[in-house]
Design an enzyme around this catalytic site. Structure first.
Site, mmCIF file in Angstrom:
data_model
loop_
_atom_site.group_PDB
_atom_site.id
_atom_site.type_symbol
_atom_site.label_atom_id
_atom_site.label_comp_id
_atom_site.label_asym_id
_atom_site.label_seq_id
_atom_site.Cartn_x
_atom_site.Cartn_y
_atom_site.Cartn_z
ATOM 1 N N GLY A 60 0.811 -1.215 0.000
ATOM 2 C CA GLY A 60 0.000 0.000 0.000
ATOM 3 C C GLY A 60 0.840 1.258 0.000
ATOM 4 O O GLY A 60 2.032 1.226 -0.295
ATOM 5 N N ASN A 61 0.192 2.380 0.312
ATOM 6 C CA ASN A 61 0.811 3.701 0.196
ATOM 7 C C ASN A 61 1.433 3.840 -1.198
ATOM 8 O O ASN A 61 2.623 4.092 -1.356
ATOM 9 C CB ASN A 61 1.849 3.929 1.301
ATOM 10 N N HIS A 82 2.634 4.645 -4.933
ATOM 11 C CA HIS A 82 3.224 5.786 -5.620
ATOM 12 C C HIS A 82 3.393 5.409 -7.090
ATOM 13 O O HIS A 82 2.982 4.308 -7.511
ATOM 14 C CB HIS A 82 4.544 6.193 -4.962
ATOM 15 N N ASP A 121 13.771 -2.805 -5.157
ATOM 16 C CA ASP A 121 14.079 -3.852 -4.166
ATOM 17 C C ASP A 121 14.792 -4.981 -4.916
ATOM 18 O O ASP A 121 14.228 -6.054 -5.133
ATOM 19 C CB ASP A 121 12.795 -4.319 -3.492
ATOM 20 N N SER A 134 7.625 4.229 -0.413
ATOM 21 C CA SER A 134 6.606 4.609 0.575
ATOM 22 C C SER A 134 7.253 5.249 1.791
ATOM 23 O O SER A 134 6.648 6.086 2.457
ATOM 24 C CB SER A 134 5.818 3.377 1.003
ATOM 25 N N ARG A 135 8.490 4.856 2.082
ATOM 26 C CA ARG A 135 9.130 5.389 3.285
ATOM 27 C C ARG A 135 9.621 6.826 3.099
ATOM 28 O O ARG A 135 9.980 7.469 4.081
ATOM 29 C CB ARG A 135 10.271 4.466 3.733
ATOM 30 N N HIS A 190 4.541 1.838 -8.114
ATOM 31 C CA HIS A 190 3.543 0.762 -8.128
ATOM 32 C C HIS A 190 2.653 0.860 -9.371
ATOM 33 O O HIS A 190 2.347 -0.150 -10.014
ATOM 34 C CB HIS A 190 2.649 0.854 -6.886
HETATM 35 O O1 PAF Z 1 7.922 -5.063 -1.836
HETATM 36 C C1 PAF Z 1 6.937 -5.090 -1.068
HETATM 37 O O2 PAF Z 1 6.117 -4.174 -1.018
HETATM 38 C C2 PAF Z 1 6.735 -6.287 -0.161
HETATM 39 O O3 PAF Z 1 7.959 -6.797 0.265
HETATM 40 C C3 PAF Z 1 5.852 -7.379 -0.784
HETATM 41 C C4 PAF Z 1 6.502 -7.984 -2.019
HETATM 42 C C5 PAF Z 1 4.503 -6.794 -1.154
HETATM 43 C C6 PAF Z 1 5.641 -8.505 0.219
HETATM 44 O O4 PAF Z 1 5.028 -8.045 1.391
#
Ligand code: PAF
Length: 285
Positions: free
Chosen positions: A27-28, A30, A151, A187-188, A33
């Site tokens: 969530g949150n 941006h 990530d 998000s952070r 996503h």
């Molecule tokens: O990257 C993320 O937002 C999280 O690590 C994920 C893949 C949704 C798993 O909780």
């Protein structure tokens, strides 16, 4: 857009889908996503995004409780972006009992870098990702799941999970989305004060500089890499950051470069704390 909370509801709305495309999130949302969703939508017959802040991937001192939960704004953004299904399980839907069975990733990959600073993080990620994959893809001939390169290590760990369990799922990577000044969207970022936000771009600048230095020394990286990394960390620390790591690694396995690893085979990765906020970023070089 269908909004569903339980596994039964999700399976019902997906009953005719044959090739779902899935964007898992906490969530949150941006632009990063939404770019994953836009990239993924043409790759299947129905798009699914999930919003679930996964307690299992947070250490006790981390920000599980304060992690930004912005459901209404997220729902509106997904709707506008043309998402077909939003899966937003409550904790009791995904973890109806204590999750004692876990998915443990390859320690050779998962104990490095993020894993060494956040022990158990990737087990938490793999466990929830496996549960989410089962929820979205079980019984489907094929699926696609979208993960951002921001990530980087998570993307590699999830690729390993899919390969080792022979899941019929393509993992597709999305490029990191950045603010105009180069800060990777996250998000952070919303934890940053105004002054910290202005400073935050220096993580990507430090990675860029380390990448340039690494390529210039490519012939001697196994010997010179540690000194370059130490200098990059010291420069960031001098600006008031607390770096966890700034490092040059091979894209293939995230191990330190060997003789012959050069341009096209490397990635620089960094994680550092600015005030109370831990930021990560990386750059393929
Ligand atoms: O990257 C993320 O937002 C999280 O690590 C994920 C893949 C949704 C798993 O909780």
């Amino acid at each position: 857009m269908h909004i569903v909370h339980t596994l039964a509801e999700l399976r019902h709305v997906l009953r005719h889908a044959e090739r779902p495309v899935f964007v898992p999130t906490m969530g949150n949302l941006h632009a990063g996503h939404l770019a994953l969703l836009a990239q993924g939508r043409p790759l299947g017959d129905v798009s699914v995004a999930s919003i679930f802040v996964n307690r299992l991937q947070f250490l006790p001192h981390e920000d599980f409780d304060s992690y930004p939960r912005t459901f209404e704004a997220d729902r509106a953004a997904l709707e506008q972006a043309g998402c077909d299904v939003l899966f937003a399980p409550r904790e009791a839907d995904l973890y109806p009992e204590p999750q004692v069975y876990k998915v443990a990733p390859d320690p050779a990959l998962a104990d490095l870098l993020e894993g060494s600073f956040r022990p158990g993080f990737f087990t938490g990620v793999c466990t929830v990702v496996m549960k989410l994959f089962m929820a979205v893809f079980a019984g489907k001939p094929h699926g696609t799941a979208m993960f951002g390169k921001k990530d980087y290590q998570q993307l590699m760990v999830v690729r390993g999970l899919v390969r080792q369990f022979a899941l019929p799922i393509d993992i597709v990577a999305g490029e990191t989305q950045r603010a105009e000044d180069g800060l990777a969207l996250s998000s952070r970022n919303r934890y940053l004060s105004e002054a910290e936000r202005a400073e935050a771009l220096h993580l990507s600048l430090a990675l860029r500089a380390l990448g340039r230095d690494a390529l210039a020394a490519a012939h001697a990286l196994p010997a010179q890499g540690p000194a370059l990394e130490a200098a990059a960390q010291a420069a960031l620390a001098a600006r008031g950051w607390q770096p966890d790591y700034l490092t040059v690694r091979r894209r293939a396995d995230l191990l330190p470069p060997q003789a012959g690893d050069g341009a096209g085979a490397l990635v620089v990765l960094g994680a550092a704390r600015l005030g109370g906020t831990r930021l990560i970023d990386n750059l393929e070089i």
